[in-house]
Design a protein around this motif. Structure first.
Motif, PDB file in Angstrom:
ATOM      1  N   SER A  50       0.859  -1.180   0.000  1.00  0.00           N
ATOM      2  CA  SER A  50       0.000   0.000   0.000  1.00  0.00           C
ATOM      3  C   SER A  50       0.894   1.228   0.000  1.00  0.00           C
ATOM      4  O   SER A  50       2.102   1.145   0.250  1.00  0.00           O
ATOM      5  CB  SER A  50      -0.912   0.012   1.235  1.00  0.00           C
ATOM      6  OG  SER A  50      -0.149   0.184   2.408  1.00  0.00           O
ATOM      7  N   ALA A  51       0.312   2.383  -0.272  1.00  0.00           N
ATOM      8  CA  ALA A  51       1.082   3.630  -0.316  1.00  0.00           C
ATOM      9  C   ALA A  51       1.695   3.945   1.044  1.00  0.00           C
ATOM     10  O   ALA A  51       2.837   4.409   1.135  1.00  0.00           O
ATOM     11  CB  ALA A  51       0.171   4.768  -0.768  1.00  0.00           C
ATOM     12  N   ALA A  52       0.939   3.668   2.112  1.00  0.00           N
ATOM     13  CA  ALA A  52       1.424   3.955   3.467  1.00  0.00           C
ATOM     14  C   ALA A  52       2.627   3.076   3.814  1.00  0.00           C
ATOM     15  O   ALA A  52       3.622   3.550   4.371  1.00  0.00           O
ATOM     16  CB  ALA A  52       0.304   3.734   4.478  1.00  0.00           C
ATOM     17  N   VAL A  53       2.532   1.780   3.454  1.00  0.00           N
ATOM     18  CA  VAL A  53       3.635   0.851   3.738  1.00  0.00           C
ATOM     19  C   VAL A  53       4.876   1.239   2.932  1.00  0.00           C
ATOM     20  O   VAL A  53       6.001   1.229   3.449  1.00  0.00           O
ATOM     21  CB  VAL A  53       3.212  -0.598   3.422  1.00  0.00           C
ATOM     22  CG1 VAL A  53       4.408  -1.541   3.536  1.00  0.00           C
ATOM     23  CG2 VAL A  53       2.107  -1.059   4.359  1.00  0.00           C
ATOM     24  N   ASP A  54       4.682   1.593   1.660  1.00  0.00           N
ATOM     25  CA  ASP A  54       5.806   2.011   0.816  1.00  0.00           C
ATOM     26  C   ASP A  54       6.509   3.237   1.392  1.00  0.00           C
ATOM     27  O   ASP A  54       7.733   3.338   1.393  1.00  0.00           O
ATOM     28  CB  ASP A  54       5.317   2.317  -0.608  1.00  0.00           C
ATOM     29  CG  ASP A  54       4.899   1.056  -1.353  1.00  0.00           C
ATOM     30  OD1 ASP A  54       5.326  -0.035  -0.929  1.00  0.00           O
ATOM     31  OD2 ASP A  54       4.154   1.168  -2.337  1.00  0.00           O
ATOM     32  N   ARG A  55       5.705   4.183   1.889  1.00  0.00           N
ATOM     33  CA  ARG A  55       6.277   5.425   2.441  1.00  0.00           C
ATOM     34  C   ARG A  55       7.048   5.145   3.725  1.00  0.00           C
ATOM     35  O   ARG A  55       8.148   5.667   3.931  1.00  0.00           O
ATOM     36  CB  ARG A  55       5.143   6.426   2.719  1.00  0.00           C
ATOM     37  CG  ARG A  55       5.600   7.735   3.373  1.00  0.00           C
ATOM     38  CD  ARG A  55       4.454   8.726   3.449  1.00  0.00           C
ATOM     39  NE  ARG A  55       3.300   8.178   4.113  1.00  0.00           N
ATOM     40  CZ  ARG A  55       3.154   8.097   5.438  1.00  0.00           C
ATOM     41  NH1 ARG A  55       4.119   8.512   6.232  1.00  0.00           N
ATOM     42  NH2 ARG A  55       2.058   7.591   5.967  1.00  0.00           N
ATOM     43  N   LEU A  56       6.485   4.283   4.572  1.00  0.00           N
ATOM     44  CA  LEU A  56       7.127   4.000   5.859  1.00  0.00           C
ATOM     45  C   LEU A  56       8.368   3.124   5.724  1.00  0.00           C
ATOM     46  O   LEU A  56       9.227   3.115   6.603  1.00  0.00           O
ATOM     47  CB  LEU A  56       6.124   3.315   6.801  1.00  0.00           C
ATOM     48  CG  LEU A  56       4.949   4.192   7.262  1.00  0.00           C
ATOM     49  CD1 LEU A  56       3.915   3.346   7.978  1.00  0.00           C
ATOM     50  CD2 LEU A  56       5.436   5.316   8.166  1.00  0.00           C
ATOM     51  N   THR A  57       8.450   2.363   4.621  1.00  0.00           N
ATOM     52  CA  THR A  57       9.616   1.487   4.421  1.00  0.00           C
ATOM     53  C   THR A  57      10.638   2.064   3.442  1.00  0.00           C
ATOM     54  O   THR A  57      11.590   1.376   3.074  1.00  0.00           O
ATOM     55  CB  THR A  57       9.151   0.109   3.900  1.00  0.00           C
ATOM     56  OG1 THR A  57       8.345   0.288   2.725  1.00  0.00           O
ATOM     57  CG2 THR A  57       8.334  -0.629   4.952  1.00  0.00           C
ATOM     58  N   ASP A  58      10.443   3.318   3.029  1.00  0.00           N
ATOM     59  CA  ASP A  58      11.393   3.971   2.120  1.00  0.00           C
ATOM     60  C   ASP A  58      12.529   4.577   2.940  1.00  0.00           C
ATOM     61  O   ASP A  58      12.378   5.640   3.553  1.00  0.00           O
ATOM     62  CB  ASP A  58      10.674   5.049   1.304  1.00  0.00           C
ATOM     63  CG  ASP A  58      11.578   5.654   0.233  1.00  0.00           C
ATOM     64  OD1 ASP A  58      12.762   5.267   0.164  1.00  0.00           O
ATOM     65  OD2 ASP A  58      11.096   6.522  -0.528  1.00  0.00           O
ATOM     66  N   ALA A  59      13.691   3.903   2.955  1.00  0.00           N
ATOM     67  CA  ALA A  59      14.823   4.322   3.795  1.00  0.00           C
ATOM     68  C   ALA A  59      15.394   5.667   3.384  1.00  0.00           C
ATOM     69  O   ALA A  59      16.005   6.372   4.204  1.00  0.00           O
ATOM     70  CB  ALA A  59      15.913   3.259   3.742  1.00  0.00           C
ATOM     71  N   SER A  60      15.199   6.091   2.123  1.00  0.00           N
ATOM     72  CA  SER A  60      15.751   7.368   1.658  1.00  0.00           C
ATOM     73  C   SER A  60      15.075   8.565   2.324  1.00  0.00           C
ATOM     74  O   SER A  60      15.618   9.674   2.330  1.00  0.00           O
ATOM     75  CB  SER A  60      15.600   7.477   0.136  1.00  0.00           C
ATOM     76  OG  SER A  60      14.232   7.507  -0.233  1.00  0.00           O
ATOM     77  N   LYS A  61      13.907   8.334   2.922  1.00  0.00           N
ATOM     78  CA  LYS A  61      13.175   9.432   3.567  1.00  0.00           C
ATOM     79  C   LYS A  61      13.409   9.483   5.074  1.00  0.00           C
ATOM     80  O   LYS A  61      12.847  10.333   5.760  1.00  0.00           O
ATOM     81  CB  LYS A  61      11.674   9.289   3.282  1.00  0.00           C
ATOM     82  CG  LYS A  61      11.331   9.457   1.799  1.00  0.00           C
ATOM     83  CD  LYS A  61       9.852   9.297   1.555  1.00  0.00           C
ATOM     84  CE  LYS A  61       9.521   9.454   0.070  1.00  0.00           C
ATOM     85  NZ  LYS A  61       8.090   9.259  -0.206  1.00  0.00           N
ATOM     86  N   TYR A  62      14.216   8.559   5.587  1.00  0.00           N
ATOM     87  CA  TYR A  62      14.509   8.564   7.017  1.00  0.00           C
ATOM     88  C   TYR A  62      15.503   9.684   7.339  1.00  0.00           C
ATOM     89  O   TYR A  62      16.299  10.090   6.501  1.00  0.00           O
ATOM     90  CB  TYR A  62      15.108   7.231   7.468  1.00  0.00           C
ATOM     91  CG  TYR A  62      14.162   6.048   7.373  1.00  0.00           C
ATOM     92  CD1 TYR A  62      12.802   6.237   7.156  1.00  0.00           C
ATOM     93  CD2 TYR A  62      14.631   4.749   7.514  1.00  0.00           C
ATOM     94  CE1 TYR A  62      11.942   5.163   7.063  1.00  0.00           C
ATOM     95  CE2 TYR A  62      13.767   3.662   7.422  1.00  0.00           C
ATOM     96  CZ  TYR A  62      12.423   3.886   7.191  1.00  0.00           C
ATOM     97  OH  TYR A  62      11.576   2.818   7.106  1.00  0.00           O
ATOM     98  N   GLY A  63      15.467  10.146   8.570  1.00  0.00           N
ATOM     99  CA  GLY A  63      16.389  11.203   8.994  1.00  0.00           C
ATOM    100  C   GLY A  63      17.067  10.847  10.301  1.00  0.00           C
ATOM    101  O   GLY A  63      16.723   9.861  10.950  1.00  0.00           O
TER     102      GLY A  63
END
Length: 223
Positions: free
Chosen positions: A168-181
């Motif tokens: 799902s879009a939410a899972v993809d966003r939460l598992t996208d390591a490039s967006k972690y800080g």
């Protein structure tokens, strides 16, 4: 004709009755012809058997089945030597293989069949376990080879086919390591793969705050 007319019948009635009587044998002949044609048709085109009646599952390799028997008889029981199996272990095997289902074979069915074969003994041998399979197949009107094939093809004990990841879009966003800080970003490399222990340990400090861009210039001045 004259006799029938003398009995009070008109000439027209006598003629009509004669026609009806003459038509009866012809109708009967037609029925007999239809029956004969139907019988000939059945002889030429025999009744086709249903697919389920003609299909028979080939018996799987007995050596493979016995090997699985040993694995599941030891599963969760350290004291087991693989020669006998408990009902609980057999039920786990049945569930993993998809033999025990909501609509079909139940644990009640397996319990009844197990008690019939085991004579109240807690475990049964491989030979008696095969009799137990026959008992279930007969009671549930199933092909015993179908059950055996499922048991052979179900994989190692405890294997469930792997964990399915929801998409799902939410899972993809939460598992996208490039967006972690921050510290979380350090746990993954540029491809998004986890760095393990290296990602959990803090890097040695160089004396500058995070984000300072003039490190080289400051170092040259210090020298």
């Amino acid at each position: 004709l004259l006799q029938e007319m003398s009995e009070g019948k008109t000439a027209e009635e006598v003629v009509m009755n004669g026609k009806d009587e003459a038509s009866k044998p012809s109708n009967q002949d037609e029925k007999e012809k239809k029956v004969a044609n139907a019988e000939k048709k059945e002889e030429k085109e025999p009744t086709k058997a249903k697919p389920d009646e003609t299909k028979s599952v080939q018996e799987p390799d007995k050596a493979q089945l016995k090997e699985k028997f040993k694995l599941f008889s030891k599963f969760g029981d350290k004291s087991a030597d693989g020669s006998t199996i408990k009902l609980s272990q057999s039920d786990k095997w049945f569930k993993q293989a998809g033999v025990i289902q909501t609509k079909g074979v139940s644990t009640t069915d397996t319990g009844i069949a197990f008690r019939k074969v085991s004579k109240k003994a807690p475990k049964i041998s491989f030979v008696d376990w095969n009799k137990y399979l026959d008992e279930i197949a007969t009671a549930k009107k199933m092909d015993v080879n179908t059950i055996k094939t499922k048991l052979v093809d179900c994989g190692e004990p405890g294997f469930t086919g792997g964990t399915k990841v929801a998409k799902s879009a939410a899972v993809d966003r939460l598992t996208d390591a490039s967006k972690y800080g921050g510290a979380h970003k350090e746990r993954f490399d540029s491809t998004g793969k986890g760095r393990g222990k290296e990602g959990r340990e803090d890097a040695k400090s160089d004396g500058y705050v995070s984000g300072y861009k003039n490190k080289k210039g400051a170092d040259s001045k210090m020298r």
